[in-house]
Design a protein around this motif. Structure first.
Motif, PDB file in Angstrom:
ATOM      1  N   VAL A 264       0.846  -1.063   0.055  1.00 32.00           N
ATOM      2  CA  VAL A 264       0.300  -0.309  -0.288  1.00 32.00           C
ATOM      3  C   VAL A 264       0.654   1.122   0.002  1.00 32.00           C
ATOM      4  CG1 VAL A 264      -1.869   0.861   1.772  1.00 32.00           C
ATOM      5  CG2 VAL A 264      -2.161  -1.171   0.749  1.00 32.00           C
ATOM      6  N   ILE A 265       1.771   1.306   0.338  1.00 37.96           N
ATOM      7  CA  ILE A 265       3.062   2.286   1.040  1.00 37.96           C
ATOM      8  C   ILE A 265       3.976   2.573   0.044  1.00 37.96           C
ATOM      9  CG2 ILE A 265       2.455   2.865   3.297  1.00 37.96           C
ATOM     10  CD1 ILE A 265       5.449   1.757   3.264  1.00 37.96           C
ATOM     11  N   TYR A 266       3.799   1.642  -1.180  1.00 36.31           N
ATOM     12  CA  TYR A 266       4.719   1.251  -2.895  1.00 36.31           C
ATOM     13  C   TYR A 266       5.490   2.405  -3.180  1.00 36.31           C
ATOM     14  CZ  TYR A 266       7.212  -0.794  -6.288  1.00 36.31           C
ATOM     15  OH  TYR A 266       7.815  -0.675  -7.139  1.00 36.31           O
ATOM     16  N   PHE A 267       3.950   2.885  -3.183  1.00 36.56           N
ATOM     17  CA  PHE A 267       4.212   4.899  -4.451  1.00 36.56           C
ATOM     18  C   PHE A 267       4.286   5.391  -3.091  1.00 36.56           C
ATOM     19  CE2 PHE A 267       1.557   3.176  -8.062  1.00 36.56           C
ATOM     20  CZ  PHE A 267       2.507   2.708  -8.517  1.00 36.56           C
ATOM     21  N   GLN A 268       5.447   6.117  -3.115  1.00 39.55           N
ATOM     22  CA  GLN A 268       5.986   6.441  -1.111  1.00 39.55           C
ATOM     23  C   GLN A 268       5.224   8.578  -1.328  1.00 39.55           C
ATOM     24  OE1 GLN A 268       9.978   5.846  -0.571  1.00 39.55           O
ATOM     25  NE2 GLN A 268       9.637   4.072  -1.246  1.00 39.55           N
ATOM     26  N   ASN A 269       4.425   8.472  -0.474  1.00 36.19           N
ATOM     27  CA  ASN A 269       4.082  10.063  -0.551  1.00 36.19           C
ATOM     28  C   ASN A 269       2.718   9.851   0.812  1.00 36.19           C
ATOM     29  OD1 ASN A 269       1.234   9.261  -1.151  1.00 36.19           O
ATOM     30  ND2 ASN A 269       1.784   8.907  -3.488  1.00 36.19           N
ATOM     31  N   VAL A 270       2.592  11.263   0.647  1.00 29.51           N
ATOM     32  CA  VAL A 270       1.804  11.213   1.828  1.00 29.51           C
ATOM     33  C   VAL A 270       0.449  10.438   2.204  1.00 29.51           C
ATOM     34  CG1 VAL A 270       0.740  12.534   3.858  1.00 29.51           C
ATOM     35  CG2 VAL A 270       2.733  13.572   3.007  1.00 29.51           C
ATOM     36  N   LYS A 271      -0.446  10.244   0.956  1.00 29.32           N
ATOM     37  CA  LYS A 271      -1.618  10.049   0.976  1.00 29.32           C
ATOM     38  C   LYS A 271      -1.036   8.209   1.075  1.00 29.32           C
ATOM     39  CE  LYS A 271      -5.501   9.137  -1.658  1.00 29.32           C
ATOM     40  NZ  LYS A 271      -6.077   8.749  -2.989  1.00 29.32           N
ATOM     41  N   SER A 272      -0.530   7.553  -0.005  1.00 27.29           N
ATOM     42  CA  SER A 272      -0.157   6.124   0.448  1.00 27.29           C
ATOM     43  C   SER A 272       0.208   5.697   2.226  1.00 27.29           C
ATOM     44  CB  SER A 272       1.105   5.386  -0.378  1.00 27.29           C
ATOM     45  OG  SER A 272       0.553   6.036  -1.860  1.00 27.29           O
ATOM     46  N   TYR A 273       1.034   6.277   2.679  1.00 28.10           N
ATOM     47  CA  TYR A 273       1.496   6.447   4.071  1.00 28.10           C
ATOM     48  C   TYR A 273      -0.090   6.583   5.080  1.00 28.10           C
ATOM     49  CZ  TYR A 273       6.056   7.413   3.014  1.00 28.10           C
ATOM     50  OH  TYR A 273       7.517   7.377   1.897  1.00 28.10           O
TER      51      TYR A 273
ATOM     52  N   ILE B 173     -18.062  -3.618   8.026  1.00 27.98           N
ATOM     53  CA  ILE B 173     -18.374  -2.864   8.912  1.00 27.98           C
ATOM     54  C   ILE B 173     -18.424  -3.061  10.818  1.00 27.98           C
ATOM     55  CG2 ILE B 173     -20.300  -1.831  10.577  1.00 27.98           C
ATOM     56  CD1 ILE B 173     -22.613  -1.473   7.829  1.00 27.98           C
ATOM     57  N   PRO B 174     -17.910  -2.696  11.584  1.00 25.98           N
ATOM     58  CA  PRO B 174     -16.897  -0.628  10.883  1.00 25.98           C
ATOM     59  C   PRO B 174     -15.479  -1.041  10.437  1.00 25.98           C
ATOM     60  CG  PRO B 174     -16.697  -1.888  13.614  1.00 25.98           C
ATOM     61  CD  PRO B 174     -17.529  -2.724  13.020  1.00 25.98           C
ATOM     62  N   PHE B 175     -14.887  -2.107   9.969  1.00 21.59           N
ATOM     63  CA  PHE B 175     -13.739  -1.546  10.119  1.00 21.59           C
ATOM     64  C   PHE B 175     -13.903  -1.527   8.033  1.00 21.59           C
ATOM     65  CE2 PHE B 175     -13.651  -4.440  13.811  1.00 21.59           C
ATOM     66  CZ  PHE B 175     -14.221  -4.022  14.416  1.00 21.59           C
ATOM     67  N   SER B 176     -14.706  -0.856   7.710  1.00 18.32           N
ATOM     68  CA  SER B 176     -15.045  -1.250   5.823  1.00 18.32           C
ATOM     69  C   SER B 176     -13.933   0.051   5.255  1.00 18.32           C
ATOM     70  CB  SER B 176     -16.236  -0.426   5.377  1.00 18.32           C
ATOM     71  OG  SER B 176     -17.387  -1.742   5.557  1.00 18.32           O
ATOM     72  N   SER B 177     -13.367   1.262   6.097  1.00 17.56           N
ATOM     73  CA  SER B 177     -12.937   2.091   5.488  1.00 17.56           C
ATOM     74  C   SER B 177     -11.495   1.898   4.975  1.00 17.56           C
ATOM     75  CB  SER B 177     -12.599   3.210   6.334  1.00 17.56           C
ATOM     76  OG  SER B 177     -12.256   2.687   7.982  1.00 17.56           O
ATOM     77  N   TRP B 178     -10.819   0.787   5.839  1.00 18.77           N
ATOM     78  CA  TRP B 178      -9.670   0.957   4.890  1.00 18.77           C
ATOM     79  C   TRP B 178      -9.670   0.004   3.588  1.00 18.77           C
ATOM     80  CZ3 TRP B 178      -7.758  -4.135   3.132  1.00 18.77           C
ATOM     81  CH2 TRP B 178      -8.260  -5.251   3.549  1.00 18.77           C
ATOM     82  N   LEU B 179     -10.400  -0.574   3.068  1.00 19.39           N
ATOM     83  CA  LEU B 179     -10.628  -0.903   2.113  1.00 19.39           C
ATOM     84  C   LEU B 179     -10.450   0.218   0.677  1.00 19.39           C
ATOM     85  CD1 LEU B 179     -11.791  -4.064   1.032  1.00 19.39           C
ATOM     86  CD2 LEU B 179     -12.977  -2.932  -0.369  1.00 19.39           C
ATOM     87  N   PRO B 180     -11.590   0.750   0.689  1.00 19.13           N
ATOM     88  CA  PRO B 180     -11.308   1.921  -0.552  1.00 19.13           C
ATOM     89  C   PRO B 180      -9.793   2.748  -0.668  1.00 19.13           C
ATOM     90  CG  PRO B 180     -13.317   2.333  -0.151  1.00 19.13           C
ATOM     91  CD  PRO B 180     -12.517   0.777   1.231  1.00 19.13           C
ATOM     92  N   ALA B 181      -9.576   3.002   0.713  1.00 16.24           N
ATOM     93  CA  ALA B 181      -7.924   3.643   0.950  1.00 16.24           C
ATOM     94  C   ALA B 181      -6.982   2.584   0.483  1.00 16.24           C
ATOM     95  CB  ALA B 181      -7.954   3.816   2.630  1.00 16.24           C
ATOM     96  N   ALA B 182      -7.033   1.551   0.824  1.00 18.65           N
ATOM     97  CA  ALA B 182      -5.814   0.136   0.142  1.00 18.65           C
ATOM     98  C   ALA B 182      -5.701   0.652  -1.020  1.00 18.65           C
ATOM     99  CB  ALA B 182      -5.910  -1.129   0.685  1.00 18.65           C
ATOM    100  N   MET B 183      -6.459   1.651  -1.978  1.00 19.46           N
ATOM    101  CA  MET B 183      -6.786   1.927  -3.456  1.00 19.46           C
ATOM    102  C   MET B 183      -5.003   2.786  -3.694  1.00 19.46           C
ATOM    103  SD  MET B 183      -9.069   0.598  -4.588  1.00 19.46           S
ATOM    104  CE  MET B 183      -8.348  -1.234  -3.821  1.00 19.46           C
ATOM    105  N   ALA B 184      -4.478   3.092  -2.972  1.00 18.47           N
ATOM    106  CA  ALA B 184      -3.479   4.079  -2.487  1.00 18.47           C
ATOM    107  C   ALA B 184      -1.918   2.518  -3.580  1.00 18.47           C
ATOM    108  CB  ALA B 184      -2.751   4.494  -2.115  1.00 18.47           C
ATOM    109  N   ALA B 185      -2.356   1.631  -2.931  1.00 18.24           N
ATOM    110  CA  ALA B 185      -1.440   0.493  -4.141  1.00 18.24           C
ATOM    111  C   ALA B 185      -1.255   0.406  -5.298  1.00 18.24           C
ATOM    112  CB  ALA B 185      -1.672  -1.187  -3.310  1.00 18.24           C
ATOM    113  N   PRO B 186      -0.466   0.235  -6.169  1.00 22.03           N
ATOM    114  CA  PRO B 186      -0.020   0.258  -7.934  1.00 22.03           C
ATOM    115  C   PRO B 186      -1.446  -0.775  -8.016  1.00 22.03           C
ATOM    116  CG  PRO B 186       1.601  -0.260  -6.576  1.00 22.03           C
ATOM    117  CD  PRO B 186       1.074  -0.506  -5.408  1.00 22.03           C
ATOM    118  N   THR B 187      -1.963  -0.005  -9.427  1.00 28.46           N
ATOM    119  CA  THR B 187      -2.850  -2.087  -9.479  1.00 28.46           C
ATOM    120  C   THR B 187      -3.094  -3.376  -9.636  1.00 28.46           C
ATOM    121  OG1 THR B 187      -3.694   0.157 -10.685  1.00 28.46           O
ATOM    122  CG2 THR B 187      -4.943  -1.548 -11.249  1.00 28.46           C
ATOM    123  N   PRO B 188      -1.669  -3.221 -10.303  1.00 29.07           N
ATOM    124  CA  PRO B 188      -1.424  -4.857 -10.464  1.00 29.07           C
ATOM    125  C   PRO B 188      -1.729  -5.838  -8.634  1.00 29.07           C
ATOM    126  CG  PRO B 188      -0.194  -3.908 -11.803  1.00 29.07           C
ATOM    127  CD  PRO B 188      -0.686  -2.773 -10.763  1.00 29.07           C
TER     128      PRO B 188
END
Length: 579
Positions: A128-137, A200-215
């Motif tokens: 998830v933090i592969y592209f090293q920027n604040v959003k990914s972190y 629910i209520p742990f759903s919010s991490w799944l869309p956030a994990a889209m910071a990872a590369p698409t593959p």
């Protein structure tokens, strides 16, 4: 060139192992075999540490699908990640990810499951933090901390299973299912599965994990990380039947399915729409699993893995060609510029909707008919069918924004279908997205069961799908060209589009408050009173005594006599006070 060789080698090896695993699963299924392999790692003074592996048709079939999808994802990455400076690191991370999933799949022991489970969590953070920027972190930290809750639940389950003298749950789960201890273990396992599968209520991490590369997203959201919780609950399915745990899970998963479907209809980020679609399908698997139909949940898990990986690969190809634009409002007319990618994209979308005779149809239609046939309350019945309608709605909305009208990105564009390596990776999944459902249906359900329902219940699924697609297309058309009602009811839109405020609750509530409180505790106690009255106080005391000793060693007679006089005066005063 070295990267291409590593990718090609990994692709070939994983594909061969996948085919072997599939063949073995068919052999095990036909002969009803289950193998236990025990590897004695260490033996000291009559105490042995034994590593156990479980091989049955289910784990071998799931392994073959995971390896098949991961091999195509690595093949696809040869072109998608071409410009990256750390491509070898990327391939090794993906392979570590797959290895952790393999360990989780073949483990009948909670300790070895924890190794695979934590391996998935750690490597997913790195990806998830592969592209090293604040959003990914930020996304990586949200993913890691949300999943730590489930890891703690799994550790508590391991501790509680000490009562049974073994962590090999498969040996006694059938016998102990009615005991109170096993219900507690079931609750903890369910908590772990809910965090990993983002209910629910742990759903919010799944869309956030889209910071990872698409593959990586194609791999994570189809067959590895998010399905780990489902697979674990399939193994513990006996504990969910006819009790409070199953009813609670049915409610939570139904609400997750409903919430994700609503959220996807308000989202404009291409990858996040597909991520919310994954969340909706995970809710569907969880809910049918909580009703006791674990084979159906497994069937949908496999078919969903095929078309969801294809959907992410197509999205990655589109984003790659659009110069990293992910907003669907910039897209349009892609069917003219990228016909092959658009065809794969539409097939995957239709399979997701449950279009007859594609992969998704065989599992989704069967699940909805079983729900119609089962003894289920009206609220759960509504959630099942309305969420299916929402799935078709956001799929057709996505098709409307990406495939129709004109391109909104710019007059000069370089959109084309010339990424042959990516297209070859997609074609492998395209064939399975068309044929996979029928193939699995014949293999997994050898005995045919006829579900007798009234004609209106039989046609209800088809009607819901048609109405959902029509609503998705018309609402997008009307809101884009005539009047946008979402701004009129902005508060409602904001609530529904932000996953019922769950990202804010997770970041400020579940993660922000404990971290801030922990910071205050450290400043007040560890670095405050504890420091002042503990280590620092002791240090100052020793320093002062050392100074006195130093003065004595320097033969300072004046100081010595003064000290002696003070001690004599103190003793005299003490004696006077006593007498």
């Amino acid at each position: 060139m070295k990267f291409l060789n590593i990718c090609m080698l990994s692709f070939i090896k994983l594909m061969i192992i996948s085919l072997i695993s599939f063949s073995l699963s068919m052999y095990f299924m036909l002969n009803e075999l289950v193998y236990f392999l025990e590897w004695e790692v260490l033996f000291i003074n009559s105490s042995s540490i034994v590593f156990t592996f479980l091989f049955d048709w289910m784990c071998l079939l799931f392994m073959s699908f995971v390896l098949f999808i991961s091999s195509l994802v690595i093949f696809y990455s040869m072109e998608y990640m071409m410009g990256d400076n750390n491509m070898n690191r990327f391939v090794l991370l993906v392979l570590m990810f797959v290895l952790s999933m393999m360990l989780l799949i073949i483990s009948p022991n909670l300790i070895s499951i924890l190794l695979g489970w934590d391996g998935l969590g750690l490597v997913s953070y790195c990806l998830v933090i592969y592209f090293q920027n604040v959003k990914s972190y930020n996304a990586g930290m949200l993913t890691a901390l949300s999943n730590r809750i489930g890891d703690v639940a799994l550790l508590l389950a391991i501790a509680w299973m000490l009562n049974y003298g073994s962590w090999n749950y498969v040996f006694f789960i059938e016998v102990m299912k009615m005991s109170f201890e096993m219900q507690i273990i079931g609750g903890l396992i369910m908590m772990a599965a809910m965090t990993k599968s983002a209910q629910i209520p742990f759903s919010s991490w799944l869309p956030a994990a889209m910071a990872a590369p698409t593959p990586v997203s194609a791999l994570v959201h189809s067959s590895t990380l998010v399905t780990a919780g489902i697979y674990l609950l399939i193994r513990f399915n006996i504990l969910l039947v006819d009790n409070l745990l199953g009813k609670f899970l049915l409610l939570i998963s139904g609400l997750t399915m409903f919430m994700a479907g609503l959220g996807a209809n308000y989202e404009f980020d291409l990858k996040k729409i597909i991520a919310l679609s994954t969340l909706s399908q995970l809710g569907l698997m969880m809910s049918i699993l909580s009703m006791g139909f674990y084979k159906l949940a497994f069937f949908h898990l496999l078919t969903h893995a095929l078309f969801k990986a294809l959907l992410f690969m197509c999205a990655g190809s589109i984003i790659h060609n659009m110069n990293n634009f992910q907003d669907i409002r910039y897209m349009g007319n892609l069917s003219i510029f990228m016909p092959l990618t658009s065809s794969c994209f539409n097939v995957a979308n239709l399979a997701l909707c449950g279009m007859p005779f594609l992969a998704g149809f065989y599992s989704k239609d069967l699940i909805l008919e079983i729900v119609s046939y089962s003894y289920v309350n009206l609220f759960s019945f509504f959630l099942f069918f309305f969420s299916t309608g929402l799935t078709v709605s956001y799929s057709f909305r996505l098709v409307y924004y990406t495939m129709t009208d004109s391109l909104n990105c710019g007059s000069l564009n370089m959109l084309n279908d010339e990424g042959w390596i990516m297209l070859k990776g997609m074609f492998g999944l395209l064939i399975m997205s068309i044929m996979g459902g029928s193939l699995l249906n014949w293999l997994m359900f050898s005995s045919l069961y006829v579900i007798n329902l009234p004609w209106y219940l039989k046609l209800l699924t088809l009607f819901i799908c048609l109405m959902g697609g029509l609503c998705g297309y018309l609402v997008s058309n009307v809101s884009l060209y005539f009047i946008n009602k979402s701004f009129t009811y902005y508060n409602v839109t904001y609530f529904l589009g932000s996953m019922w405020f769950m990202p804010y609750i997770s970041t400020y509530g579940l993660i922000g408050f404990p971290l801030n409180y922990g910071f205050l505790v450290i400043k007040s106690f560890d670095q405050g009173w504890s420091e002042l009255m503990g280590a620092r106080f002791l240090t100052m005391l020793l320093i002062n005594y050392s100074k006195i000793n130093t003065d004595f060693y320097n033969n300072n007679l004046k100081l010595y006599f003064m000290t002696m006089i003070i001690w004599i005066v103190l003793l005299v005063l003490l004696m006077m006070f006593i007498m």
